[in-house]
Write an enzyme that holds these catalytic residues in place. Structure first.
Site, PDB file in Angstrom:
ATOM      1  N   GLU A 441       0.836  -1.229   0.000  1.00  0.00           N
ATOM      2  CA  GLU A 441       0.000   0.000   0.000  1.00  0.00           C
ATOM      3  C   GLU A 441       0.854   1.254   0.000  1.00  0.00           C
ATOM      4  O   GLU A 441       0.442   2.292   0.527  1.00  0.00           O
ATOM      5  CB  GLU A 441      -0.932   0.037   1.220  1.00  0.00           C
ATOM      6  CG  GLU A 441      -2.019  -0.982   1.235  1.00  0.00           C
ATOM      7  CD  GLU A 441      -2.765  -1.045  -0.057  1.00  0.00           C
ATOM      8  OE1 GLU A 441      -2.871  -0.006  -0.734  1.00  0.00           O
ATOM      9  OE2 GLU A 441      -3.219  -2.129  -0.410  1.00  0.00           O
TER      10      GLU A 441
HETATM   11  C1  LIG Z   1       3.280  -9.839   0.670  1.00  0.00           C
HETATM   12  C2  LIG Z   1       2.967  -8.770  -0.328  1.00  0.00           C
HETATM   13  C3  LIG Z   1       1.649  -8.521  -0.668  1.00  0.00           C
HETATM   14  C4  LIG Z   1       1.348  -7.542  -1.623  1.00  0.00           C
HETATM   15  N1  LIG Z   1       0.049  -7.371  -2.033  1.00  0.00           N
HETATM   16  C5  LIG Z   1      -0.199  -6.595  -3.136  1.00  0.00           C
HETATM   17  C6  LIG Z   1      -1.497  -6.576  -3.735  1.00  0.00           C
HETATM   18  O1  LIG Z   1      -2.446  -7.192  -3.239  1.00  0.00           O
HETATM   19  N2  LIG Z   1      -1.661  -5.854  -4.868  1.00  0.00           N
HETATM   20  C7  LIG Z   1      -0.652  -5.156  -5.445  1.00  0.00           C
HETATM   21  O2  LIG Z   1      -0.870  -4.536  -6.472  1.00  0.00           O
HETATM   22  N3  LIG Z   1       0.577  -5.140  -4.890  1.00  0.00           N
HETATM   23  C8  LIG Z   1       0.828  -5.848  -3.759  1.00  0.00           C
HETATM   24  N4  LIG Z   1       2.078  -5.859  -3.211  1.00  0.00           N
HETATM   25  C9  LIG Z   1       3.122  -5.046  -3.795  1.00  0.00           C
HETATM   26  C10 LIG Z   1       3.514  -3.867  -2.939  1.00  0.00           C
HETATM   27  O3  LIG Z   1       2.495  -2.922  -2.911  1.00  0.00           O
HETATM   28  C11 LIG Z   1       4.846  -3.321  -3.508  1.00  0.00           C
HETATM   29  O4  LIG Z   1       5.841  -4.267  -3.192  1.00  0.00           O
HETATM   30  C12 LIG Z   1       5.179  -1.956  -2.957  1.00  0.00           C
HETATM   31  O5  LIG Z   1       4.285  -1.005  -3.466  1.00  0.00           O
HETATM   32  C13 LIG Z   1       6.600  -1.520  -3.304  1.00  0.00           C
HETATM   33  O6  LIG Z   1       6.907  -1.725  -4.647  1.00  0.00           O
HETATM   34  P1  LIG Z   1       8.231  -2.518  -5.058  1.00  0.00           P
HETATM   35  O7  LIG Z   1       8.274  -3.767  -4.269  1.00  0.00           O
HETATM   36  O8  LIG Z   1       8.295  -2.613  -6.507  1.00  0.00           O
HETATM   37  O9  LIG Z   1       9.407  -1.590  -4.519  1.00  0.00           O
HETATM   38  P2  LIG Z   1      10.056  -0.352  -5.304  1.00  0.00           P
HETATM   39  O10 LIG Z   1       8.985   0.537  -5.800  1.00  0.00           O
HETATM   40  O11 LIG Z   1      11.041  -0.869  -6.255  1.00  0.00           O
HETATM   41  O12 LIG Z   1      10.787   0.396  -4.107  1.00  0.00           O
HETATM   42  C14 LIG Z   1      12.094   0.001  -3.618  1.00  0.00           C
HETATM   43  C15 LIG Z   1      12.527   1.032  -2.579  1.00  0.00           C
HETATM   44  O13 LIG Z   1      12.672   2.306  -3.217  1.00  0.00           O
HETATM   45  C16 LIG Z   1      11.913   3.283  -2.526  1.00  0.00           C
HETATM   46  N5  LIG Z   1      11.445   4.274  -3.504  1.00  0.00           N
HETATM   47  C17 LIG Z   1      10.865   4.078  -4.695  1.00  0.00           C
HETATM   48  N6  LIG Z   1      10.612   5.237  -5.302  1.00  0.00           N
HETATM   49  C18 LIG Z   1      11.010   6.209  -4.461  1.00  0.00           C
HETATM   50  C19 LIG Z   1      10.991   7.624  -4.479  1.00  0.00           C
HETATM   51  N7  LIG Z   1      10.494   8.311  -5.505  1.00  0.00           N
HETATM   52  N8  LIG Z   1      11.507   8.297  -3.417  1.00  0.00           N
HETATM   53  C20 LIG Z   1      11.971   7.645  -2.352  1.00  0.00           C
HETATM   54  N9  LIG Z   1      12.023   6.306  -2.274  1.00  0.00           N
HETATM   55  C21 LIG Z   1      11.531   5.597  -3.303  1.00  0.00           C
HETATM   56  C22 LIG Z   1      10.789   2.522  -1.845  1.00  0.00           C
HETATM   57  O14 LIG Z   1      10.302   3.228  -0.722  1.00  0.00           O
HETATM   58  C23 LIG Z   1      11.504   1.228  -1.455  1.00  0.00           C
HETATM   59  O15 LIG Z   1      12.183   1.406  -0.239  1.00  0.00           O
HETATM   60  C24 LIG Z   1       2.394  -6.790  -2.211  1.00  0.00           C
HETATM   61  C25 LIG Z   1       3.717  -7.030  -1.829  1.00  0.00           C
HETATM   62  C26 LIG Z   1       4.013  -8.010  -0.925  1.00  0.00           C
HETATM   63  C27 LIG Z   1       5.460  -8.275  -0.588  1.00  0.00           C
END
Ligand SMILES: Cc1cc2nc3c(=O)[nH]c(=O)nc-3n(C[C@H](O)[C@H](O)[C@H](O)COP(=O)(O)OP(=O)(O)OC[C@H]3O[C@@H](n4cnc5c(N)ncnc54)[C@H](O)[C@@H]3O)c2cc1C
Length: 600
Positions: A441
């Site tokens: 989220e």
């Molecule tokens: C168990 C689990 C359940 C989930 N359930 C759902 C679901 O039901 N539906 C769904 O759609 N998704 C779901 N997700 C996905 C989840 O919402 C994403 O993992 C999350 O939004 C982060 O995206 P990412 O993993 O690609 O990390 P990234 O976006 O790659 O981020 C990596 C790091 O970079 C930081 N970062 C990125 N951009 C910036 C910025 N501009 N400034 C500062 N910091 C930044 C982030 O804070 C993070 O620390 C789930 C994930 C997990 C692990």
């Protein structure tokens, strides 16, 4: 692990005594059915279901986990039966529209049920939890036909929902999204692409799963302005609205992960699956915000849920476990050692957890009341004010409540010593299950950018002023209440400092936009501690009024005042560390070059 007890006394304290929910329900159109008797019955029955049905499945659900095969996903033993009982009890329909089979009770009441469900068994609670978001999206943006077909089944609980945003290369940055939607001649779309990490994407609890999916139309503009929203059911509804033909969406695998093992986290493959547009083309992200705001508040509740579990576990253990003597002389001389609750450090941990649990509950229920007002009030000004406050509070509720929730879960484990690290006590599961709340989220970093960048600075501080005005009024109203001054004075000072810091960050950001990113998380945490200071001062006010008027629950209210005092003296000073970090600027983060970090 002690048996889970729903914290009904504290729930009632915040709702009835601090936030005056009975009057709110009596005067808000659409909430009339939530009479005190009705609310009580729902709380009692909900608590029973959570304590007796869901809590016993928490540990076994973690150990067994979900199992995937090409036939689908099997949830842990007992999950399916518990879901059947939940549906038979009419719980999914509690806070949804009567036109589609709902009971029409206020959303704020649904949130209390979600809290108790989450405390008893977060993994299980995610299945119905995701359905709520789907229902809210359909309710706000779906056509009448879509509501008739999908809302009725989601509200009855026969079908569940999901939220499909994330793709392998795109999480925080939804502008990178690639999933495609090609139009068919009959008005439907062919949805193709892969979504990952989809919670409850596949399971065996319900007859059908309604995926709410973000995808791009062929001629869509690049970035976030070219995203549309679709309903993609697992089984296409037939003429009678029952599951008919199988749609081309499959769960390719499930993730093996740190916690929430009872909830399936799925890779979902859409292979020209039939989908239906919700809301206007290319406005999907706007529509999804409805879903995301509810979901963010819901995820904030996860922080509260794990805090409450840590509190109940840590307190019971600390009263029972005997180790060493109190520094100020034996407290249980008849026993071989004193219970560890006599040690100041154990108290530090338990009081920290307690102050977060009760403070965050007040924050969550305050936000929930705003949800009711924003949705139902006939007064446009009141609606507008509630919306502004809610948009300010939501990133704080999501990120602060989960950050300190994780701290609380860790402290809960620490109180158990080495036994906390052992599975049977439930504390290590509580830490593992909690960790995800800081990520999904929108991570803490993303919530913080939303708060400081979009909400506060883009409104020239207006969003912040909405809330500091509430605090200011509270301080003014209590300026003469002598026994409250230990809280009012520091709160009034902090309220002013909050505005001053914001102004300084705003000025710095005009020179260099990286200043926003550099300050954001500290700013969010500062704001969270400041919000809780307001709620603790208000809870102390109520408790002191009760004590001064004479009460049979003297120790209950005295504990509230003492916890408020602990919060102001021991937790609130954290704001000063965050302030120093905020004002230190971006240079100390940005001056180091990438090749200077050290590792080749
Ligand atoms: C168990 C689990 C359940 C989930 N359930 C759902 C679901 O039901 N539906 C769904 O759609 N998704 C779901 N997700 C996905 C989840 O919402 C994403 O993992 C999350 O939004 C982060 O995206 P990412 O993993 O690609 O990390 P990234 O976006 O790659 O981020 C990596 C790091 O970079 C930081 N970062 C990125 N951009 C910036 C910025 N501009 N400034 C500062 N910091 C930044 C982030 O804070 C993070 O620390 C789930 C994930 C997990 C692990």
């Amino acid at each position: 692990m002690p048996e889970f007890k729903a914290p009904l006394r504290d729930i009632r304290f915040v709702r009835d005594e601090v936030l005056n929910y009975p009057e709110h329900y009596a005067t808000m159109p659409g909430c009339e059915d939530a009479t005190p008797d009705m609310v009580n019955a729902i709380l009692e029955e909900g608590a029973k279901f959570c304590e007796q049905v869901l809590a016993p499945l928490n540990l076994t659900g973690d150990e067994e986990g979900c199992k995937w095969s090409t036939k689908g996903v099997t949830t842990p033993s007992g999950f399916k039966e518990a879901y059947k009982q939940y549906v038979e009890g009419g719980w999914p329909s509690l806070a949804h529209e009567p036109e589609y089979g709902g009971q029409g009770l206020p959303e704020s009441l649904g949130l209390v049920l979600s809290e108790m469900v989450g405390e008893a068994n977060w993994s299980w609670g995610m299945y119905p939890g995701l359905s709520h978001g789907a229902m809210n999206t359909l309710s706000a943006h779906g056509t009448e036909e879509q509501k008739q077909v999908y809302m009725t089944k989601l509200i009855s609980g026969e079908w569940t929902g999901t939220m499909c945003l994330t793709e392998p290369h795109c999480g925080s940055d939804l502008g990178l999204l690639r999933c495609k939607a090609d139009p068919n001649s009959d008005g439907s779309y062919r949805i193709s692409g892969t979504k990952i990490f989809i919670s409850a994407g596949e399971h065996d609890l319900a007859d059908n799963i309604v995926h709410i999916v973000l995808a791009r139309l062929p001629d869509a503009p690049a970035g976030t302005k070219g995203i549309s929203l679709f309903i993609v059911p697992k089984w296409l509804p037939n003429g009678q609205g029952e599951p008919g033909e199988r749609n081309a969406v499959q769960c390719g695998s499930i993730e093996h992960k740190m916690g929430i093992h009872g909830n399936s986290t799925c890779v979902m493959n859409f292979d020209e699956a039939t989908g239906y547009l919700i809301g206007p083309a290319n406005k999907g992200l706007n529509c999804m915000f409805t879903f995301m705001n509810t979901a963010r508040l819901g995820t904030g509740l996860q922080g509260l849920a794990h805090t409450e579990v840590a509190f109940q576990g840590a307190l019971a253990y600390a009263k029972d476990r005997l180790q060493m003597r109190s520094l100020s002389g034996p407290k249980a001389p008849d026993k071989p050692a004193d219970p560890i609750i006599v040690h100041p450090d154990i108290r530090r941990m338990i009081m920290t957890i307690k102050s977060f649990a009760e403070g965050n509950r007040a924050l969550a229920y305050y936000a929930a009341k705003l949800v009711d007002v924003a949705k139902l009030s006939p007064d446009a000004e009141a609606r507008n004010e509630a919306e502004q406050l809610l948009s300010f509070i939501t990133p704080i509720a999501k990120a602060f409540m989960t950050e300190v929730g994780f701290e609380a879960a860790n402290l809960g484990l620490q109180v158990y010593g080495g036994h906390g690290y052992i599975r049977e006590w439930g504390m290590e599961q509580n830490v593992r299950d909690c960790r995800i709340a800081l990520l999904y989220e929108g991570t803490t970093g993303i919530q913080a950018l939303d708060l400081l960048g979009r909400k506060v600075l883009m409104t020239q501080g207006e969003a912040l002023k909405c809330f500091t005005k509430v605090v200011h009024k509270f301080c003014q109203a209590n300026v003469d209440v002598e026994d409250l001054q230990e809280f009012i004075e520091p709160l009034a000072e902090l309220n002013k400092e909050w505005g001053d810091i914001t102004l300084k960050v705003g000025m710095a950001a005009m020179q260099n936009r990286d200043e926003v990113g550099a300050a954001a998380v500290d700013y969010l945490m500062y704001s969270g501690y400041a919000c809780l200071a307001y709620f603790w001062a208000d809870m102390a006010r109520v408790a002191l009024e009760k004590l001064n008027a004479g009460t049979t629950e003297e120790s209950y209210y005295t504990a509230k005042v003492k916890t408020a005092r602990f919060y102001f003296k021991r937790i609130l000073p954290r704001t000063q560390t965050h302030k120093a970090a905020i004002l230190s600027g971006a240079d100390n983060l940005m001056e180091i070059a990438e090749d200077e970090f050290g590792v080749e």
